[in-house]
Design an enzyme around this catalytic site. Structure first.
Site, PDB file in Angstrom:
ATOM      1  N   ASP A  96       0.874  -1.118  -0.013  1.00  0.00           N
ATOM      2  CA  ASP A  96      -0.064  -0.007  -0.027  1.00  0.00           C
ATOM      3  C   ASP A  96       0.714   1.256   0.031  1.00  0.00           C
ATOM      4  O   ASP A  96       0.406   2.337   0.498  1.00  0.00           O
ATOM      5  CB  ASP A  96      -0.682  -0.107   1.236  1.00  0.00           C
ATOM      6  CG  ASP A  96      -0.300  -0.321   2.615  1.00  0.00           C
ATOM      7  OD1 ASP A  96       0.997  -0.037   2.617  1.00  0.00           O
ATOM      8  OD2 ASP A  96      -0.719  -0.835   3.612  1.00  0.00           O
ATOM      9  N   GLU A 118      -0.916  -9.071  -1.428  1.00  0.00           N
ATOM     10  CA  GLU A 118      -1.190  -8.573   0.171  1.00  0.00           C
ATOM     11  C   GLU A 118      -2.447  -7.457  -0.297  1.00  0.00           C
ATOM     12  O   GLU A 118      -2.634  -6.251   0.306  1.00  0.00           O
ATOM     13  CB  GLU A 118      -0.367  -7.641   1.038  1.00  0.00           C
ATOM     14  CG  GLU A 118      -0.536  -7.665   2.444  1.00  0.00           C
ATOM     15  CD  GLU A 118       0.494  -6.510   3.071  1.00  0.00           C
ATOM     16  OE1 GLU A 118       0.433  -5.560   2.963  1.00  0.00           O
ATOM     17  OE2 GLU A 118       0.954  -7.422   4.078  1.00  0.00           O
ATOM     18  N   GLU A 132      -1.919   5.081   3.389  1.00  0.00           N
ATOM     19  CA  GLU A 132      -2.008   3.791   3.006  1.00  0.00           C
ATOM     20  C   GLU A 132      -3.161   3.281   2.525  1.00  0.00           C
ATOM     21  O   GLU A 132      -3.492   2.480   1.556  1.00  0.00           O
ATOM     22  CB  GLU A 132      -1.211   2.998   3.673  1.00  0.00           C
ATOM     23  CG  GLU A 132       0.381   3.084   3.871  1.00  0.00           C
ATOM     24  CD  GLU A 132       0.937   4.041   5.090  1.00  0.00           C
ATOM     25  OE1 GLU A 132      -0.100   4.914   5.564  1.00  0.00           O
ATOM     26  OE2 GLU A 132       1.981   3.703   5.496  1.00  0.00           O
ATOM     27  N   HIS A 204       7.734   3.349  15.337  1.00  0.00           N
ATOM     28  CA  HIS A 204       8.167   4.406  14.312  1.00  0.00           C
ATOM     29  C   HIS A 204       6.765   4.975  13.505  1.00  0.00           C
ATOM     30  O   HIS A 204       6.966   5.482  12.602  1.00  0.00           O
ATOM     31  CB  HIS A 204       9.237   4.208  13.439  1.00  0.00           C
ATOM     32  CG  HIS A 204       9.140   3.183  12.432  1.00  0.00           C
ATOM     33  ND1 HIS A 204       9.599   2.142  12.712  1.00  0.00           N
ATOM     34  CD2 HIS A 204       8.451   3.250  11.153  1.00  0.00           C
ATOM     35  CE1 HIS A 204       9.377   1.285  11.461  1.00  0.00           C
ATOM     36  NE2 HIS A 204       8.500   1.834  10.654  1.00  0.00           N
ATOM     37  N   ARG A 206       3.716   7.091  12.020  1.00  0.00           N
ATOM     38  CA  ARG A 206       3.850   8.409  12.074  1.00  0.00           C
ATOM     39  C   ARG A 206       2.581   8.931  12.984  1.00  0.00           C
ATOM     40  O   ARG A 206       2.574   9.974  13.539  1.00  0.00           O
ATOM     41  CB  ARG A 206       3.249   8.780  10.548  1.00  0.00           C
ATOM     42  CG  ARG A 206       3.446  10.357  10.316  1.00  0.00           C
ATOM     43  CD  ARG A 206       3.456  10.670   8.843  1.00  0.00           C
ATOM     44  NE  ARG A 206       3.861   9.654   8.097  1.00  0.00           N
ATOM     45  CZ  ARG A 206       3.381   9.432   6.826  1.00  0.00           C
ATOM     46  NH1 ARG A 206       2.658  10.011   6.311  1.00  0.00           N
ATOM     47  NH2 ARG A 206       4.119   8.342   6.226  1.00  0.00           N
ATOM     48  N   HIS A 237      14.329   3.697  14.933  1.00  0.00           N
ATOM     49  CA  HIS A 237      14.139   4.269  13.510  1.00  0.00           C
ATOM     50  C   HIS A 237      14.909   5.708  13.499  1.00  0.00           C
ATOM     51  O   HIS A 237      14.857   6.332  14.539  1.00  0.00           O
ATOM     52  CB  HIS A 237      12.710   4.568  13.126  1.00  0.00           C
ATOM     53  CG  HIS A 237      12.506   4.554  11.502  1.00  0.00           C
ATOM     54  ND1 HIS A 237      12.509   5.851  11.042  1.00  0.00           N
ATOM     55  CD2 HIS A 237      11.936   3.814  10.734  1.00  0.00           C
ATOM     56  CE1 HIS A 237      12.262   6.022   9.913  1.00  0.00           C
ATOM     57  NE2 HIS A 237      11.975   4.870   9.463  1.00  0.00           N
TER      58      HIS A 237
HETATM   59  C1  LIG Z   1      -0.071   1.325   7.915  1.00  0.00           C
HETATM   60  C2  LIG Z   1       0.850   0.218   7.974  1.00  0.00           C
HETATM   61  O1  LIG Z   1       0.514  -0.852   8.565  1.00  0.00           O
HETATM   62  N1  LIG Z   1       1.661   0.002   6.959  1.00  0.00           N
HETATM   63  C3  LIG Z   1       2.762  -1.052   6.667  1.00  0.00           C
HETATM   64  C4  LIG Z   1       4.149  -0.507   6.897  1.00  0.00           C
HETATM   65  O2  LIG Z   1       4.775  -1.682   7.124  1.00  0.00           O
HETATM   66  P1  LIG Z   1       5.517  -2.139   8.264  1.00  0.00           P
HETATM   67  O3  LIG Z   1       4.676  -1.599   9.393  1.00  0.00           O
HETATM   68  O4  LIG Z   1       5.452  -3.593   8.204  1.00  0.00           O
HETATM   69  O5  LIG Z   1       6.920  -1.657   8.317  1.00  0.00           O
HETATM   70  P2  LIG Z   1       8.210  -1.669   8.978  1.00  0.00           P
HETATM   71  O6  LIG Z   1       7.768  -1.992  10.364  1.00  0.00           O
HETATM   72  O7  LIG Z   1       9.139  -0.772   8.826  1.00  0.00           O
HETATM   73  O8  LIG Z   1       8.664  -3.084   8.577  1.00  0.00           O
HETATM   74  C5  LIG Z   1       8.637  -4.314   9.136  1.00  0.00           C
HETATM   75  C6  LIG Z   1       9.487  -5.298   8.604  1.00  0.00           C
HETATM   76  O9  LIG Z   1      10.799  -5.108   8.532  1.00  0.00           O
HETATM   77  C7  LIG Z   1      11.670  -5.914   9.506  1.00  0.00           C
HETATM   78  N2  LIG Z   1      12.625  -5.114  10.289  1.00  0.00           N
HETATM   79  C8  LIG Z   1      11.779  -4.558  11.312  1.00  0.00           C
HETATM   80  C9  LIG Z   1      12.576  -3.600  12.144  1.00  0.00           C
HETATM   81  C10 LIG Z   1      14.067  -3.755  11.829  1.00  0.00           C
HETATM   82  O10 LIG Z   1      15.081  -3.151  12.720  1.00  0.00           O
HETATM   83  N3  LIG Z   1      14.529  -4.460  10.923  1.00  0.00           N
HETATM   84  C11 LIG Z   1      13.930  -5.594  10.019  1.00  0.00           C
HETATM   85  O11 LIG Z   1      14.196  -5.860   9.282  1.00  0.00           O
HETATM   86  C12 LIG Z   1      10.585  -6.985  10.063  1.00  0.00           C
HETATM   87  O12 LIG Z   1      11.055  -8.055   9.957  1.00  0.00           O
HETATM   88  C13 LIG Z   1       9.151  -6.780   9.142  1.00  0.00           C
HETATM   89  O13 LIG Z   1       9.140  -7.766   8.052  1.00  0.00           O
HETATM   90  O14 LIG Z   1       4.427   0.341   6.057  1.00  0.00           O
HETATM   91  C14 LIG Z   1       4.511  -0.181   4.715  1.00  0.00           C
HETATM   92  C15 LIG Z   1       5.212   0.805   3.501  1.00  0.00           C
HETATM   93  O15 LIG Z   1       6.162   1.189   4.040  1.00  0.00           O
HETATM   94  C16 LIG Z   1       3.231  -0.504   4.252  1.00  0.00           C
HETATM   95  O16 LIG Z   1       3.268  -1.431   3.000  1.00  0.00           O
HETATM   96  C17 LIG Z   1       2.569  -1.667   5.554  1.00  0.00           C
HETATM   97  O17 LIG Z   1       1.275  -2.165   5.046  1.00  0.00           O
END
Ligand SMILES: CC(=O)N[C@@H]1[C@@H](OP(=O)(O)OP(=O)(O)OC[C@H]2O[C@@H](n3ccc(=O)[nH]c3=O)[C@H](O)[C@@H]2O)O[C@H](CO)[C@@H](O)[C@@H]1O
Length: 365
Positions: A96, A118, A132, A204, A206, A237
């Site tokens: 998204d 997804e 998103e 992290h 917003r 972050h």
């Molecule tokens: C609104 C919402 O829910 N939006 C979501 C959000 O995605 P999210 O919340 O899943 O994003 P994060 O938390 O950044 O990533 C998570 C992944 O990263 C890995 N990880 C984590 C910490 C780290 O130190 N090292 C890592 O490797 C971890 O295993 C995991 O797989 O934004 C995306 C667009 O950017 C959207 O598409 C997605 O819907």
């Protein structure tokens, strides 16, 4: 031979698209090309290199403090040239992001079918999460095939007017990536006291910036001070709204380890090592249940309700008292902990990418 263009823009997109790319590469009928918009740069690159994926085309679109309108406009123009040159039979997008919404629109103009990985996550509130929810609704309207992670996401798509025959429930590819990675010999790369339970934290989003994030950090501070026998690990972050506050509240506490965001493999190692996870991440909510780790979600709502309904993930928002009470209960009450650490994985069985590959083969050949 069919030309399939797989697009990735951010870290979570790369993690969730990687198993699809690796699966399609095994198919003799598929010529797989990878387009990185690089909406995020560094965090995307480390994931692609971990999965041994080199982008064939790299738009390197990221600019400091990029505004959404400018990002969208620049992406649309760049994509126009890429689609003309590549002439793909199908384009796959995941999730998204602005990348997904823009690719969907560019492909629509070029009359190229897209497969949405997804598909069907909804809060039904266009403002939240912003932008998103709008991105996935627009991509959903324009997609030809909808790879829904769960039955609930299929229902959301039906409610949005998508034909049942265009939806396939595959599971979430994040579990494919996780299970393949968790089997490997992983190194966390950070030494933690071996005899202590570990609580892993990521936060992290917003919508938590400002007072909610201060509450979260205050709650972590109290939990760490009240539980010196528990080690807290928080990859922070780099956004100043997050980093400055996290360091202010937590840097001086001996049983809190703050570090840079971890690369994917060490992060999977951290999830495996964790006793409990506190997070506002979407992906971590999907991954942790598959590893049998209880999660407290630092958000008021989630578009991933399945694990909450299963009782293995709990929403605690950003309320100081609630976070402290719920985390303390899981640290003290073994029965409550075991009820949440059941290893139920509502988001997938590790075979989502194979289902996507089979469907594309049926449809394209
Ligand atoms: C609104 C919402 O829910 N939006 C979501 C959000 O995605 P999210 O919340 O899943 O994003 P994060 O938390 O950044 O990533 C998570 C992944 O990263 C890995 N990880 C984590 C910490 C780290 O130190 N090292 C890592 O490797 C971890 O295993 C995991 O797989 O934004 C995306 C667009 O950017 C959207 O598409 C997605 O819907």
């Amino acid at each position: 031979m069919k030309n399939i263009l797989c697009v990735v823009g951010t870290r979570p997109e790369a993690i969730k698209m990687a198993p699809v790319i690796l699966e399609l590469r095994k198919q003799p009928w598929a010529n797989v090309r990878v387009l990185a918009t690089a909406q995020h740069r560094q965090m995307l690159d480390q994931v692609l290199s971990f999965f041994d994926i080199q982008p064939d085309i790299d738009l390197n679109i990221m600019r400091p403090n990029q505004a959404l309108t400018e990002l969208t406009a620049r992406l649309l123009l760049e994509l126009d040239a890429v689609l003309k040159a590549e002439k793909p039979d199908v384009v796959l997008v995941q999730g998204d992001t602005t990348t997904v919404m823009t690719v969907a629109l560019a492909c629509f103009y070029h009359r190229i079918p897209i497969g949405h990985v997804e598909a069907g996550l909804r809060t039904w509130d266009m403002q939240n999460p912003f932008p998103e929810e709008a991105n996935r609704v627009i991509a959903g309207k324009l997609a030809r095939w909808h790879f829904a992670p769960t039955e609930g996401s299929r229902q959301n798509l039906l409610k949005d007017g998508i034909a049942d025959s265009d939806i396939i429930v595959t599971g979430n590819t994040v579990v494919d990536a996780l299970l393949a990675t968790a089997q490997r010999d992983l190194d966390l790369g950070i030494t933690l006291p071996a005899d202590k339970r570990m609580v892993l934290v990521t936060s992290h989003r917003r919508e938590n910036f400002g007072a909610p994030f201060r509450n979260i950090c205050r709650a972590l501070q109290t939990l760490a001070q009240n539980n010196p026998d528990v080690q807290f690990l928080y990859p922070v972050h780099p956004n100043p709204n997050v980093k400055d506050v996290a360091y202010e509240y937590l840097a001086h506490i001996p049983n809190v380890t703050l570090c840079e965001p971890l690369d994917y493999a060490p992060f999977v190692a951290a999830m495996k090592r964790a006793y409990l996870i506190l997070t506002d991440s979407g992906g971590v909510q999907e991954e942790a249940p598959a590893l049998g780790k209880p999660v407290l979600v630092l958000r008021e709502e989630t578009e991933r309700p399945e694990a909450v309904e299963e009782g293995v993930v709990k929403l605690v928002g950003s309320d100081y008292d609630r976070i402290v009470a719920e985390a303390q209960r899981l640290l003290d009450d073994e029965a409550a902990y075991k009820a949440m650490a059941r290893g139920v994985s509502p988001y997938g069985d590790g075979h989502a990418s194979e289902r996507i590959g089979r469907l594309l083969q049926e449809q394209l050949l």
